[in-house]
Structure formats: structure tokens, C-alpha cells
Design an enzyme around this catalytic site. Structure first.
Site, PDB file in Angstrom:
ATOM      1  N   GLN A 196      78.075  19.435  80.948  1.00 17.10           N
ATOM      2  CA  GLN A 196      78.816  19.740  79.730  1.00 17.10           C
ATOM      3  C   GLN A 196      80.287  19.333  79.931  1.00 17.10           C
ATOM      4  OE1 GLN A 196      77.587  23.840  78.009  1.00 17.10           O
ATOM      5  NE2 GLN A 196      77.147  23.917  80.187  1.00 17.10           N
ATOM      6  N   HIS A 223      78.792  16.208  76.395  1.00 17.49           N
ATOM      7  CA  HIS A 223      79.955  16.430  75.525  1.00 17.49           C
ATOM      8  C   HIS A 223      80.998  15.327  75.646  1.00 17.49           C
ATOM      9  CE1 HIS A 223      78.870  20.981  75.831  1.00 17.49           C
ATOM     10  NE2 HIS A 223      78.088  20.337  74.993  1.00 17.49           N
ATOM     11  N   CYS A 264      94.917   2.777  67.351  1.00 11.76           N
ATOM     12  CA  CYS A 264      94.086   1.590  67.611  1.00 11.76           C
ATOM     13  C   CYS A 264      94.856   0.355  67.140  1.00 11.76           C
ATOM     14  CB  CYS A 264      92.786   1.767  66.808  1.00 11.76           C
ATOM     15  SG  CYS A 264      91.682   0.350  66.851  1.00 11.76           S
ATOM     16  N   ASN A 278      76.328  31.197  89.622  1.00 13.79           N
ATOM     17  CA  ASN A 278      77.494  31.588  88.835  1.00 13.79           C
ATOM     18  C   ASN A 278      78.190  32.752  89.531  1.00 13.79           C
ATOM     19  OD1 ASN A 278      79.263  32.479  86.639  1.00 13.79           O
ATOM     20  ND2 ASN A 278      77.984  31.184  85.332  1.00 13.79           N
ATOM     21  N   ALA A 321      80.160  27.954  93.267  1.00 10.86           N
ATOM     22  CA  ALA A 321      79.284  26.780  93.461  1.00 10.86           C
ATOM     23  C   ALA A 321      79.722  25.973  94.685  1.00 10.86           C
ATOM     24  CB  ALA A 321      79.342  25.910  92.207  1.00 10.86           C
TER      25      ALA A 321
END
Ligand code: BV8
Ligand code: ZN
Length: 247
Positions: free
Chosen positions: A101, A119, A148, A213, A231
Site C-alpha cells: 500500500q 496505491h 506539464c 504488527n 517488522a
């Protein structure tokens, strides 16, 4: 914890098809603020309100200042041992799928070669009018808000709340979770859909679901195993147990 870890290693060691879903928590130890943790706020703005097409339409400069700030923070961060373990598992398991994500690009910098970015990617921009899009590295945005060559505003190449996820990436991610023998859910609060619905697909297909977690989440009750802790510690510990079983 040690028994849970060895139980997970025991089951994981013989799996062929493994998938991992990561969230902001896996980048926290690298110094990237999470969405809903303390770092989630910026100048007293709520991240979830800024990451919307409405906020961009209302004040493109404010939204771009937020993304430029996040890009600067991320550019100074390094992937940690946990990212490196996941990169190594592309070689360890016959079929290893990484779905994230996160938009920070740390998995890619850690060496993961096939990252499904649900995402989008904070290091890309795309035009709000023509089909121009591309990579814009640190310091390459120029004056904010960037425009742009066609004159229209450029936007960050990410998926905002209320926007659909890239269909091909989502479909492939669903397939990976349906076909997995083991699914690891790492560092996500499990609040954002449809990403948060992926682990359920693995569970329904009979896969072992393992959550990593710091604290329980809405996904914890659905997981077979819950490894509570950072983690950056737990993934290397799991990887070491797998290596011991190789011997
Ligand atoms: C969509 C890119 C169809 C931008 C992001 C009501 C119910 C259900 C759904 C909805 C609803 N109302 C609206 C929706 C849909 C909405 C949604 O889910 N809203 C939620 C918040 C209620 N979803 C969408 O809009 C999605 N699109 O549904 O399309 C559609 C189309 C039109 C109209 C309607 C629907 C699009 C969602 C994508 C949004 N974009 N990011 C950017 O980054 O700027 S989401 C954003 O949140 C980030 O990508 C982030 O990754 C993601 C999820 O957050 P987490 O990764 O989980 O991070 P968080 O901070 O929350 O948690 C961190 C976790 O890590 C914690 O659990 C913490 O304990 C843990 N942790 C911390 N440190 C560590 C750790 N764990 C381990 N080790 C550590 N060291
Ligand atoms: Zn254009």
C-alpha cells in the site's frame, strides 16, 4: 512469541506460494511517518483529507507542498532489514508475491523486483489533462505546483481516497492472495479498502495468514498467527529460522 515464531517458520518453510501485503508500518523503522501514527499529521492537516482529489482541486499548492515534504523525508530514509528480507524471499520461495500500500519506493530500493503498488508511487507524476506521466526523482519537481509541457497541472502518481486502484494491479493482487499457501500481513492498520480485504481471500482459500504488527488490528482476529513487534526485528528473526531449517 518464540513458539509462535517457530510455528510460523515451520509452516512457512515448506510453502511454495507465499504473498505479503505491506503497509506504512514496514517503513516506520526507516523513518517514514505512518499515515495514522504520530507522523500522520503535517502542519495540523489530516493526511487522509489531503490525499484526495477534492483537496488537490481546492489547493494544489498545499497538496504538492505535502507531497514534496514527504518526498524529501523519504529520500533521506533507507530500507531496513525487514525490507531486505522480503527482497530475499523473491529468491527463497518458488512463487513470492509482494503487494504494498506504500508509495515510498523502499521495497524497490531494497531490491524487490516485482512490487505490486496498489496505491501508486510518490516518485511518479502524471498530467491532469494529457497522457504525460513519468518519474520525478528527488529535487526534480521544480517550482510547485509542477506543470506539464501542455500547461496543465501535474499530480502525484498515487491513488487518492475516492479514486479507483489500478485494475490490473488489484486483479493480480487478488489472484496472488487466492492462490497463496501463506499470506503475511505486515505493518498495516487494515483500515483502507480494498487492500484490507486481500488477506481474507487467502484465508478463504485455506492459506495460513500471519499478521506482523506492533498492535492488534481489525485483521488480527482473522489471522491464524499474530507476531506482535516491529517488522524490522520479526522478519529477520523469521528468516533466520527458515535458514536454520535449510541446513
Ligand atoms: C476505492 C496513497 C473505489 C496516497 C492511500 C467506508 C468503508 C470502507 C471503505 C471506504 C469507506 N469509505 C470510503 C471507503 C473507501 C476508501 C477507504 O478505504 N477509506 C477508509 C479510510 C475508510 N478507499 C478508497 O477510497 C480507495 N479507493 O475504494 O475505490 C471507490 C471509487 C470511487 C468512490 C468510492 C470508492 C483508495 C484508497 C487508497 C488511498 N491512498 N495512499 C498517499 O500515500 O498519499 S492510502 C494510505 O493509507 C497509504 O497508502 C497507506 O499505506 C494506507 C493504509 O494505511 P496503512 O499502510 O495501514 O498505514 P497506517 O498508518 O494506517 O498504519 C500503520 C500500521 O503499522 C499500524 O497498524 C501500526 O501499528 C503498524 N506499525 C507501525 N510501526 C510498525 C508497525 N508494524 C510493524 N512494525 C513496525 N515497526
Ligand atoms: Zn499534459
Amino acid at each position: 512469541m518464540a513458539s509462535t515464531l517457530s510455528r510460523v517458520a515451520e509452516r512457512l518453510h515448506d510453502c511454495r506460494r507465499v504473498v505479503a501485503l505491506t503497509g506504512a508500518g514496514i517503513s516506520a523503522e526507516s523513518g517514514v511517518p505512518t499515515f495514522r501514527g504520530a507522523g500522520g499529521l503535517w502542519k495540523n492537516h489530516d493526511a487522509a483529507r489531503l490525499a484526495t482529489p477534492e483537496a488537490f482541486a481546492m489547493d494544489p499548492l498545499l497538496v504538492w507542498e505535502w507531497y514534496a515534504w514527504r518526498r524529501d523525508v523519504i529520500a533521506s530514509c533507507q530500507p531496513h532489514k525487514g525490507h531486505l528480507v522480503l527482497a530475499g524471499w523473491e529468491r527463497r520461495f518458488p512463487e513470492f508475491g509482494l503487494v504494498t500500500q506504500n508509495v515510498d519506493g523502499l521495497h524497490q530500493r531494497a531490491g524487490s523486483r516485482n512490487v505490486r503498488t496498489l496505491h501508486g508511487d510518490i516518485w511518479t507524476v502524471r498530467c491532469t489533462r494529457c497522457s504525460c506521466s513519468g518519474f520525478a526523482g528527488p529535487g526534480e519537481l521544480g517550482e510547485l505546483p509542477p506543470r506539464c509541457t501542455c500547461g496543465a497541472l501535474l499530480r502525484p502518481g498515487v491513488v487518492w481516497f475516492g479514486e479507483s486502484l489500478p485494475q490490473d494491479v488489484l486483479e493480480e493482487s487478488c489472484r496472488l492472495f487466492r492462490e497463496a499457501e501463506a499470506a503475511l500481513v505486515i505493518g498495516t492498520s487494515g483500515l483502507v479498502h480494498p487492500a484490507a480485504g486481500l488477506p481474507e481471500l487467502a484465508r478463504k482459500s485455506g492459506a495460513m495468514v500471519v499478521e506482523i504488527n506492533l498492535e492488534p488490528t481489525p485483521l488480527t482476529r482473522m489471522a491464524h498467527e499474530f507476531l506482535q513487534g516491529p517488522a524490522g526485528d520479526l522478519l529477520p528473526a523469521l528468516d533466520m529460522l527458515l535458514k536454520e531449517k535449510d541446513a
